[in-house]
Design a protein around this motif. Sequence first.
Motif, PDB file in Angstrom:
ATOM      1  N   ASP A 246       7.818  66.320 -15.608  1.00 36.15           N
ATOM      2  CA  ASP A 246       8.977  66.308 -16.502  1.00 36.15           C
ATOM      3  C   ASP A 246       9.402  64.881 -16.836  1.00 36.15           C
ATOM      4  O   ASP A 246       9.775  64.577 -17.981  1.00 36.15           O
ATOM      5  CB  ASP A 246      10.148  67.060 -15.859  1.00 36.15           C
ATOM      6  N   LEU A 247       9.331  63.985 -15.837  1.00 39.65           N
ATOM      7  CA  LEU A 247       9.691  62.580 -16.062  1.00 39.65           C
ATOM      8  C   LEU A 247       8.746  61.945 -17.079  1.00 39.65           C
ATOM      9  O   LEU A 247       9.185  61.288 -18.033  1.00 39.65           O
ATOM     10  CB  LEU A 247       9.629  61.808 -14.739  1.00 39.65           C
ATOM     11  N   MET A 248       7.438  62.156 -16.891  1.00 38.72           N
ATOM     12  CA  MET A 248       6.465  61.564 -17.797  1.00 38.72           C
ATOM     13  C   MET A 248       6.612  62.134 -19.200  1.00 38.72           C
ATOM     14  O   MET A 248       6.515  61.401 -20.195  1.00 38.72           O
ATOM     15  CB  MET A 248       5.045  61.795 -17.275  1.00 38.72           C
ATOM     16  N   ARG A 249       6.873  63.418 -19.299  1.00 38.25           N
ATOM     17  CA  ARG A 249       7.035  64.030 -20.614  1.00 38.25           C
ATOM     18  C   ARG A 249       8.270  63.481 -21.333  1.00 38.25           C
ATOM     19  O   ARG A 249       8.247  63.219 -22.545  1.00 38.25           O
ATOM     20  CB  ARG A 249       7.122  65.560 -20.469  1.00 38.25           C
ATOM     21  N   SER A 250       9.360  63.279 -20.609  1.00 35.96           N
ATOM     22  CA  SER A 250      10.575  62.738 -21.235  1.00 35.96           C
ATOM     23  C   SER A 250      10.350  61.317 -21.732  1.00 35.96           C
ATOM     24  O   SER A 250      10.831  60.935 -22.807  1.00 35.96           O
ATOM     25  CB  SER A 250      11.749  62.784 -20.250  1.00 35.96           C
ATOM     26  N   LEU A 251       9.594  60.514 -20.962  1.00 37.32           N
ATOM     27  CA  LEU A 251       9.290  59.141 -21.387  1.00 37.32           C
ATOM     28  C   LEU A 251       8.385  59.147 -22.616  1.00 37.32           C
ATOM     29  O   LEU A 251       8.547  58.320 -23.524  1.00 37.32           O
ATOM     30  CB  LEU A 251       8.634  58.366 -20.245  1.00 37.32           C
ATOM     31  N   THR A 252       7.436  60.077 -22.649  1.00 37.02           N
ATOM     32  CA  THR A 252       6.544  60.190 -23.803  1.00 37.02           C
ATOM     33  C   THR A 252       7.340  60.513 -25.066  1.00 37.02           C
ATOM     34  O   THR A 252       7.169  59.868 -26.114  1.00 37.02           O
ATOM     35  CB  THR A 252       5.486  61.293 -23.566  1.00 37.02           C
ATOM     36  N   LYS A 253       8.215  61.489 -24.971  1.00 39.96           N
ATOM     37  CA  LYS A 253       9.024  61.876 -26.138  1.00 39.96           C
ATOM     38  C   LYS A 253       9.935  60.738 -26.587  1.00 39.96           C
ATOM     39  O   LYS A 253      10.097  60.488 -27.783  1.00 39.96           O
ATOM     40  CB  LYS A 253       9.849  63.124 -25.799  1.00 39.96           C
ATOM     41  N   ASP A 277       2.967  52.504 -24.921  1.00 41.12           N
ATOM     42  CA  ASP A 277       2.934  52.304 -26.367  1.00 41.12           C
ATOM     43  C   ASP A 277       1.521  52.458 -26.915  1.00 41.12           C
ATOM     44  O   ASP A 277       1.319  52.935 -28.029  1.00 41.12           O
ATOM     45  CB  ASP A 277       3.500  50.928 -26.719  1.00 41.12           C
ATOM     46  N   ILE A 278       0.527  52.068 -26.114  1.00 41.03           N
ATOM     47  CA  ILE A 278      -0.871  52.205 -26.523  1.00 41.03           C
ATOM     48  C   ILE A 278      -1.276  53.680 -26.530  1.00 41.03           C
ATOM     49  O   ILE A 278      -1.944  54.152 -27.455  1.00 41.03           O
ATOM     50  CB  ILE A 278      -1.775  51.384 -25.580  1.00 41.03           C
ATOM     51  N   THR A 279      -0.872  54.414 -25.509  1.00 37.29           N
ATOM     52  CA  THR A 279      -1.248  55.833 -25.445  1.00 37.29           C
ATOM     53  C   THR A 279      -0.468  56.661 -26.474  1.00 37.29           C
ATOM     54  O   THR A 279      -0.991  57.651 -26.989  1.00 37.29           O
ATOM     55  CB  THR A 279      -1.023  56.402 -24.031  1.00 37.29           C
ATOM     56  N   ILE A 280       0.758  56.252 -26.769  1.00 33.69           N
ATOM     57  CA  ILE A 280       1.522  56.934 -27.825  1.00 33.69           C
ATOM     58  C   ILE A 280       0.843  56.732 -29.179  1.00 33.69           C
ATOM     59  O   ILE A 280       0.776  57.642 -30.013  1.00 33.69           O
ATOM     60  CB  ILE A 280       2.975  56.418 -27.865  1.00 33.69           C
ATOM     61  N   LYS A 281       0.323  55.536 -29.398  1.00 35.56           N
ATOM     62  CA  LYS A 281      -0.414  55.277 -30.642  1.00 35.56           C
ATOM     63  C   LYS A 281      -1.610  56.214 -30.749  1.00 35.56           C
ATOM     64  O   LYS A 281      -1.894  56.774 -31.822  1.00 35.56           O
ATOM     65  CB  LYS A 281      -0.867  53.821 -30.675  1.00 35.56           C
ATOM     66  N   ALA A 282      -2.322  56.406 -29.621  1.00 31.27           N
ATOM     67  CA  ALA A 282      -3.463  57.332 -29.607  1.00 31.27           C
ATOM     68  C   ALA A 282      -3.004  58.760 -29.870  1.00 31.27           C
ATOM     69  O   ALA A 282      -3.717  59.544 -30.522  1.00 31.27           O
ATOM     70  CB  ALA A 282      -4.182  57.239 -28.260  1.00 31.27           C
ATOM     71  N   LEU A 283      -1.819  59.110 -29.391  1.00 34.63           N
ATOM     72  CA  LEU A 283      -1.254  60.442 -29.652  1.00 34.63           C
ATOM     73  C   LEU A 283      -1.010  60.633 -31.144  1.00 34.63           C
ATOM     74  O   LEU A 283      -1.366  61.667 -31.723  1.00 34.63           O
ATOM     75  CB  LEU A 283       0.051  60.598 -28.866  1.00 34.63           C
ATOM     76  N   ASN A 289      -3.541  64.142 -26.722  1.00 34.64           N
ATOM     77  CA  ASN A 289      -2.419  65.064 -26.863  1.00 34.64           C
ATOM     78  C   ASN A 289      -1.319  64.624 -25.887  1.00 34.64           C
ATOM     79  O   ASN A 289      -1.506  63.684 -25.112  1.00 34.64           O
ATOM     80  CB  ASN A 289      -2.846  66.513 -26.621  1.00 34.64           C
ATOM     81  N   GLU A 290      -0.187  65.297 -25.924  1.00 34.79           N
ATOM     82  CA  GLU A 290       0.937  64.878 -25.077  1.00 34.79           C
ATOM     83  C   GLU A 290       0.582  64.921 -23.598  1.00 34.79           C
ATOM     84  O   GLU A 290       0.986  64.046 -22.827  1.00 34.79           O
ATOM     85  CB  GLU A 290       2.172  65.753 -25.352  1.00 34.79           C
ATOM     86  N   ASN A 291      -0.162  65.931 -23.209  1.00 36.38           N
ATOM     87  CA  ASN A 291      -0.533  66.055 -21.800  1.00 36.38           C
ATOM     88  C   ASN A 291      -1.396  64.878 -21.354  1.00 36.38           C
ATOM     89  O   ASN A 291      -1.229  64.355 -20.251  1.00 36.38           O
ATOM     90  CB  ASN A 291      -1.282  67.369 -21.573  1.00 36.38           C
ATOM     91  N   GLN A 292      -2.319  64.428 -22.212  1.00 39.01           N
ATOM     92  CA  GLN A 292      -3.153  63.278 -21.878  1.00 39.01           C
ATOM     93  C   GLN A 292      -2.324  62.007 -21.758  1.00 39.01           C
ATOM     94  O   GLN A 292      -2.578  61.179 -20.881  1.00 39.01           O
ATOM     95  CB  GLN A 292      -4.242  63.100 -22.940  1.00 39.01           C
ATOM     96  N   VAL A 293      -1.353  61.853 -22.626  1.00 31.60           N
ATOM     97  CA  VAL A 293      -0.471  60.681 -22.546  1.00 31.60           C
ATOM     98  C   VAL A 293       0.257  60.674 -21.204  1.00 31.60           C
ATOM     99  O   VAL A 293       0.330  59.645 -20.513  1.00 31.60           O
ATOM    100  CB  VAL A 293       0.549  60.664 -23.703  1.00 31.60           C
ATOM    101  N   ASP A 294       0.776  61.834 -20.810  1.00 30.62           N
ATOM    102  CA  ASP A 294       1.500  61.938 -19.541  1.00 30.62           C
ATOM    103  C   ASP A 294       0.584  61.620 -18.361  1.00 30.62           C
ATOM    104  O   ASP A 294       0.941  60.848 -17.462  1.00 30.62           O
ATOM    105  CB  ASP A 294       2.064  63.362 -19.364  1.00 30.62           C
ATOM    106  N   ILE A 295      -0.610  62.229 -18.364  1.00 29.86           N
ATOM    107  CA  ILE A 295      -1.525  62.075 -17.230  1.00 29.86           C
ATOM    108  C   ILE A 295      -2.044  60.649 -17.125  1.00 29.86           C
ATOM    109  O   ILE A 295      -2.054  60.061 -16.034  1.00 29.86           O
ATOM    110  CB  ILE A 295      -2.696  63.082 -17.343  1.00 29.86           C
TER     111      ILE A 295
END
Length: 498
Positions: A246-253, A277-283, A289-295
């Motif tokens: 949940d923490l990682m998902r909130s930071l991603t959003k 910021d690099i993984t968000i760009k890939a998203l 996808n969001e799950n990959q960004v979190d992981i």
Amino acid sequence: MSALIGVDTLIMTVVILLLAASWRLNQKRKYYRNVTTKLPTIFGIPFIGIVHMMLNVNKVYQKIGKVFDNLKASTCCIWVATTPYVLTVDPEVIKHITSSPEFLNKSKDLYTHFQNGVFSGLLVSPAKKWKADRKIINPFFAHNNLLSLIPTFNDKANNVKNKLARLAGQGEQKIFAILKECGLQLSLLTIMDMKLEESSETYTEIVEAFNVFIDHMEKDLLCSWLGLGFLSRTPQYNRILKYIRDLMRSLTKKHLAQQIESEAMNNFVENKQAMIDITIKALRQGIFNENQVDIEGFTMLAASYETSVGATYTCLLMLAMHPEIQERVFQEIRSVFPDGITSVEYDDMKKLPYLDMFISEALRIAPPGPYIGRQTVDDTELYRGVILPKDAQVLIPIYELHRRKELWGPEASHFNPDNFLPENIAKRHPYSYMPFSKGSRNCIGFRYAEISIRIILIHAVRNLKFSTTFKYEDIVYVPRVTLGYKIQPPVSIEARAN
């Protein structure tokens, strides 16, 4: 009569199961016959292998060392329960393993405890996925980007120094908790762009969650090796995993929204410092996808935190246990910073060759990742005449590699930075030293760790003096997520006069 029939049925069932298990074990031994007839092998007890030798976690590393000594071999095979593992401390074989595309997959058993839904990113991903994902994440660890993090490294190094300085004159103190908290702050800031006030409730929650998470992963590591990983997946562990997800998902959003807003205002910065910021760009490009960004975010966060904290503690401990070496490190640092330290710059670190030797020796004695494992993609040659079948697992015990007398001399277990004098390095095989692994699948963050550790040590040693009554020869290393100490030796701290 019915009771007797029931007993007979139970006995028959047990016999059938034993026969089936024996047949499967026999088939597996046939499958690996080319390996076990060519390599010195310890089969151990049927269905148990050498598990009974590994139950005492305080002696696991010594037991592995004795396996090589007893077999008088640098490459061998051991059976743990019903699974064979090839072990090697032969630098030439290790070079082949870490360089060959046939060994790009990670050993499934050695990294089972990482498969928990939040830590299954770049560290353990299959070769094809790993190649693509590493290209995406590489820019964060590029030289220029790491240089841009140096002010942050200095800020956190000052924080470590100040917290340790408050313990000056108070006798021996446990300092590992301080390093853990400061390391977590640094990783949260550089990886996830999350700055936390130490007095905040969120900070307390995250520190506690990480401590519980790491503790459970340690149990998971030991249980998984015995095929009992399910015992560590307790309700508390599942709650912590949910909290972290949940923490990682909130930071991603949050960061996704910030990027979109910045673009709309025409002030979007292409190369941000934080990895998120690099993984968000890939998203946004549809690569992740969001799950990959979190992981991937959590994998880098936890890996940088665990590796750097453990290595920094080992360095401070080695300084405390070897006062004559500490004095030499201090004098070198003072020669570069005679009037104290405002900030350590990258060029400053180039002027400290003995510090480099000292850190290298600390990482030799206590490599953060004491074992790495690879798994064959297809049938492949380990070396002449030895063909490993598909999915065979090869373990490289780095802890033992760094202590082999045939590589490091008769005093290999002693702490001696002179091992890394240029003339001594030239005598050794380059694959006899690999604290961050080697080859294309080495630790992606090794330069991050090297720079951050150096800056922390420079600030600390320039201002503080360390000592301990705990003896070097009494240290007992144990398997944890990274290399751990059975007892974390306490350290005394004194303030130095400028």
